[in-house]
Design an enzyme around this catalytic site. Structure first.
Site, PDB file in Angstrom:
ATOM      1  N   LYS A 105      51.362  -5.517  10.433  1.00 38.78           N
ATOM      2  CA  LYS A 105      50.364  -4.368  10.909  1.00 38.78           C
ATOM      3  C   LYS A 105      50.511  -4.197  12.170  1.00 38.78           C
ATOM      4  O   LYS A 105      50.337  -3.060  13.004  1.00 38.78           O
ATOM      5  CB  LYS A 105      48.838  -5.328  10.579  1.00 38.78           C
ATOM      6  N   ARG A 159      37.498  -7.223   8.781  1.00 39.04           N
ATOM      7  CA  ARG A 159      38.264  -8.589   8.090  1.00 39.04           C
ATOM      8  C   ARG A 159      36.979  -8.930   7.221  1.00 39.04           C
ATOM      9  O   ARG A 159      37.295  -9.823   6.244  1.00 39.04           O
ATOM     10  CB  ARG A 159      38.502  -9.746   9.028  1.00 39.04           C
ATOM     11  N   ARG A 174      58.377 -15.257  14.994  1.00 41.38           N
ATOM     12  CA  ARG A 174      57.647 -14.279  15.934  1.00 41.38           C
ATOM     13  C   ARG A 174      57.735 -14.526  17.413  1.00 41.38           C
ATOM     14  O   ARG A 174      57.532 -15.703  17.562  1.00 41.38           O
ATOM     15  CB  ARG A 174      56.456 -13.979  15.364  1.00 41.38           C
ATOM     16  N   ARG A 231      52.995 -17.557  19.409  1.00 49.61           N
ATOM     17  CA  ARG A 231      51.321 -17.800  19.630  1.00 49.61           C
ATOM     18  C   ARG A 231      51.318 -18.908  18.870  1.00 49.61           C
ATOM     19  O   ARG A 231      51.788 -19.633  17.984  1.00 49.61           O
ATOM     20  CB  ARG A 231      50.899 -16.604  18.532  1.00 49.61           C
ATOM     21  N   ARG A 243      45.521 -19.477   7.561  1.00 47.42           N
ATOM     22  CA  ARG A 243      45.053 -17.870   7.740  1.00 47.42           C
ATOM     23  C   ARG A 243      45.361 -17.050   6.768  1.00 47.42           C
ATOM     24  O   ARG A 243      44.504 -16.196   6.378  1.00 47.42           O
ATOM     25  CB  ARG A 243      45.844 -17.406   8.937  1.00 47.42           C
TER      26      ARG A 243
HETATM   27  P1  AP5 Z   1      53.354  -8.456  13.184  1.00 44.26           P
HETATM   28  O1  AP5 Z   1      53.506  -7.000  13.260  1.00 44.26           O
HETATM   29  O2  AP5 Z   1      52.816  -9.170  14.400  1.00 44.26           O
HETATM   30  O3  AP5 Z   1      52.229  -8.857  11.632  1.00 44.26           O
HETATM   31  P2  AP5 Z   1      50.662  -8.723  11.605  1.00 44.26           P
HETATM   32  O4  AP5 Z   1      50.546  -8.188  10.375  1.00 44.26           O
HETATM   33  O5  AP5 Z   1      50.100  -7.910  12.917  1.00 44.26           O
HETATM   34  O6  AP5 Z   1      50.449 -10.272  11.793  1.00 44.26           O
HETATM   35  P3  AP5 Z   1      49.391 -11.080  12.714  1.00 44.26           P
HETATM   36  O7  AP5 Z   1      49.656 -12.439  12.577  1.00 44.26           O
HETATM   37  O8  AP5 Z   1      49.455 -10.425  14.067  1.00 44.26           O
HETATM   38  O9  AP5 Z   1      48.253 -10.604  12.045  1.00 44.26           O
HETATM   39  P4  AP5 Z   1      46.855 -11.232  11.861  1.00 44.26           P
HETATM   40  O10 AP5 Z   1      45.851 -10.302  11.268  1.00 44.26           O
HETATM   41  O11 AP5 Z   1      46.792 -12.846  11.332  1.00 44.26           O
HETATM   42  O12 AP5 Z   1      46.481 -11.581  13.563  1.00 44.26           O
HETATM   43  P5  AP5 Z   1      45.555 -11.170  14.555  1.00 44.26           P
HETATM   44  O13 AP5 Z   1      46.230 -10.997  15.918  1.00 44.26           O
HETATM   45  O14 AP5 Z   1      44.847  -9.904  14.100  1.00 44.26           O
HETATM   46  O15 AP5 Z   1      54.922  -9.180  12.483  1.00 44.26           O
HETATM   47  C1  AP5 Z   1      54.904 -10.439  12.398  1.00 44.26           C
HETATM   48  C2  AP5 Z   1      56.294 -10.900  12.618  1.00 44.26           C
HETATM   49  O16 AP5 Z   1      57.196 -10.178  11.586  1.00 44.26           O
HETATM   50  C3  AP5 Z   1      57.135 -10.333  13.913  1.00 44.26           C
HETATM   51  O17 AP5 Z   1      57.870 -11.244  14.512  1.00 44.26           O
HETATM   52  C4  AP5 Z   1      57.663  -8.984  13.638  1.00 44.26           C
HETATM   53  O18 AP5 Z   1      58.695  -8.783  14.498  1.00 44.26           O
HETATM   54  C5  AP5 Z   1      58.113  -9.116  12.340  1.00 44.26           C
HETATM   55  N1  AP5 Z   1      58.215  -7.903  11.400  1.00 44.26           N
HETATM   56  C6  AP5 Z   1      57.219  -7.110  11.305  1.00 44.26           C
HETATM   57  N2  AP5 Z   1      57.576  -6.284  10.518  1.00 44.26           N
HETATM   58  C7  AP5 Z   1      58.696  -6.811   9.952  1.00 44.26           C
HETATM   59  C8  AP5 Z   1      59.595  -6.215   8.723  1.00 44.26           C
HETATM   60  N3  AP5 Z   1      59.254  -5.068   7.951  1.00 44.26           N
HETATM   61  N4  AP5 Z   1      60.508  -6.857   8.529  1.00 44.26           N
HETATM   62  C9  AP5 Z   1      61.027  -7.995   9.115  1.00 44.26           C
HETATM   63  N5  AP5 Z   1      60.106  -8.651  10.221  1.00 44.26           N
HETATM   64  C10 AP5 Z   1      59.353  -7.768  10.559  1.00 44.26           C
HETATM   65  O19 AP5 Z   1      44.395 -12.109  14.459  1.00 44.26           O
HETATM   66  C11 AP5 Z   1      44.361 -13.289  15.123  1.00 44.26           C
HETATM   67  C12 AP5 Z   1      43.236 -14.081  14.938  1.00 44.26           C
HETATM   68  O20 AP5 Z   1      42.024 -13.459  15.748  1.00 44.26           O
HETATM   69  C13 AP5 Z   1      42.431 -14.367  13.874  1.00 44.26           C
HETATM   70  O21 AP5 Z   1      42.992 -15.541  12.926  1.00 44.26           O
HETATM   71  C14 AP5 Z   1      41.108 -14.472  14.331  1.00 44.26           C
HETATM   72  O22 AP5 Z   1      40.808 -15.816  14.700  1.00 44.26           O
HETATM   73  C15 AP5 Z   1      40.919 -13.703  15.125  1.00 44.26           C
HETATM   74  N6  AP5 Z   1      40.301 -12.334  14.758  1.00 44.26           N
HETATM   75  C16 AP5 Z   1      41.166 -10.948  15.050  1.00 44.26           C
HETATM   76  N7  AP5 Z   1      40.447  -9.969  14.444  1.00 44.26           N
HETATM   77  C17 AP5 Z   1      39.381 -10.422  13.723  1.00 44.26           C
HETATM   78  C18 AP5 Z   1      38.241  -9.836  13.059  1.00 44.26           C
HETATM   79  N8  AP5 Z   1      38.146  -8.573  12.884  1.00 44.26           N
HETATM   80  N9  AP5 Z   1      37.178 -10.800  12.711  1.00 44.26           N
HETATM   81  C19 AP5 Z   1      37.322 -12.022  13.179  1.00 44.26           C
HETATM   82  N10 AP5 Z   1      38.162 -12.582  13.631  1.00 44.26           N
HETATM   83  C20 AP5 Z   1      39.259 -11.983  13.985  1.00 44.26           C
END
Ligand code: AP5
Length: 220
Positions: free
Chosen positions: A13, A86, A125, A158, A169
């Site tokens: 994402k 979410r 990552r 991270r 997660r």
């Molecule tokens: P990446 O693009 O970083 O993936 P992502 O889907 O963004 O994964 P996240 O782990 O960031 O999502 P998340 O939703 O768990 O975390 P968030 O930061 O929002 O890609 C991942 C890896 O794969 C990278 O190394 C990339 O290079 C590689 N990659 C990408 N595309 C690829 C491809 N096509 N092929 C191969 N490799 C590829 O949330 C973190 C925390 O914040 C949550 O756990 C929670 O505690 C809090 N939080 C955030 N938002 C909320 C909310 N709305 N409500 C409550 N808590 C929240």
């Protein structure tokens, strides 16, 4: 355009959000990135969010909603939301807030990816703590050893990318994802994107889905 990206951790994402925001000239609001910035800078919001994030739990709805509504108030040309909503409470709050300004969502892209692929991606990552761009030691390494291609900042891993936290997660994501998808499906906003492909191909799929939805909504 006003776009929401949904999908499990590791689905790409964040990676696609940066690409789409550039392509369509949209503001990018990534709740995880905003929380991480606040944790890094030891703000009150960061202190509030940190323990939830480290454990792979969701930060409480009222905290997240306040933060996103505030961020939306300064958007000019449209936005991409990465990581929000979410929960159903967050989805409803988003709809209410956008409704007040007469500017409803245009699209919800749902990224699909198998758990094991997500776990592998997250293990590799590396993130730029300055601009939040993500890299991968296997699939998308930086041009020069472990520093960001864009601003030269040293990349970090991270805390919540340890395997047992990633698996938790994924469970937290699954507990809410079906209901969320139904919520947006009932508003005819959803397109599913198979995220198990190289980054460029996923971008093509995402843009094709956005074009398709725009045509559909225009009655084409
Ligand atoms: P990446 O693009 O970083 O993936 P992502 O889907 O963004 O994964 P996240 O782990 O960031 O999502 P998340 O939703 O768990 O975390 P968030 O930061 O929002 O890609 C991942 C890896 O794969 C990278 O190394 C990339 O290079 C590689 N990659 C990408 N595309 C690829 C491809 N096509 N092929 C191969 N490799 C590829 O949330 C973190 C925390 O914040 C949550 O756990 C929670 O505690 C809090 N939080 C955030 N938002 C909320 C909310 N709305 N409500 C409550 N808590 C929240």
């Amino acid at each position: 355009m006003r776009i929401v990206l949904l999908g499990p951790p590791g689905a790409g994402k964040g990676t696609q959000a940066h690409r789409l925001a550039e392509r369509y000239e949209l503001d990018l609001i990534a709740t995880g990135d905003t929380f991480r910035w606040n944790v890094q800078n030891d703000t009150e919001l960061g202190r509030e969010a940190k323990s939830y994030m480290d454990a792979g739990e969701l930060v409480p709805d009222d905290v997240v909603v306040r933060m996103v509504v505030h961020a939306l108030s300064s958007v000019k040309n449209g936005f991409i939301l990465d990581g929000f909503p979410r929960t159903l409470t967050q989805a409803q709050a988003l709809e209410d807030s956008l409704g007040e300004h007469g500017s409803p969502l245009s699209a919800v892209l749902v990224f699909r990816l198998e758990d094991e692929v997500a776990v592998k991606r997250l293990a590799g990552r590396r993130t730029c703590p300055s601009c939040q761009r993500t890299y991968n030691v296997e699939f998308h390494p930086p041009k020069s050893d472990m520093v960001c291609d864009y601003d030269g900042t040293e990349l970090i891993q991270r805390r919540d990318d340890e395997e047992h936290t990633v698996r938790h997660r994924l469970e937290v994501f699954k507990a809410a994802s079906e209901q969320l998808e139904k919520f947006f499906d009932a508003r005819d906003l959803v397109r599913v994107v198979d995220a198990d492909a190289p980054e460029d191909q996923v971008t093509e799929r995402a843009t094709a889905a956005l074009d398709d939805l725009a045509e559909h909504l225009a009655g084409g």
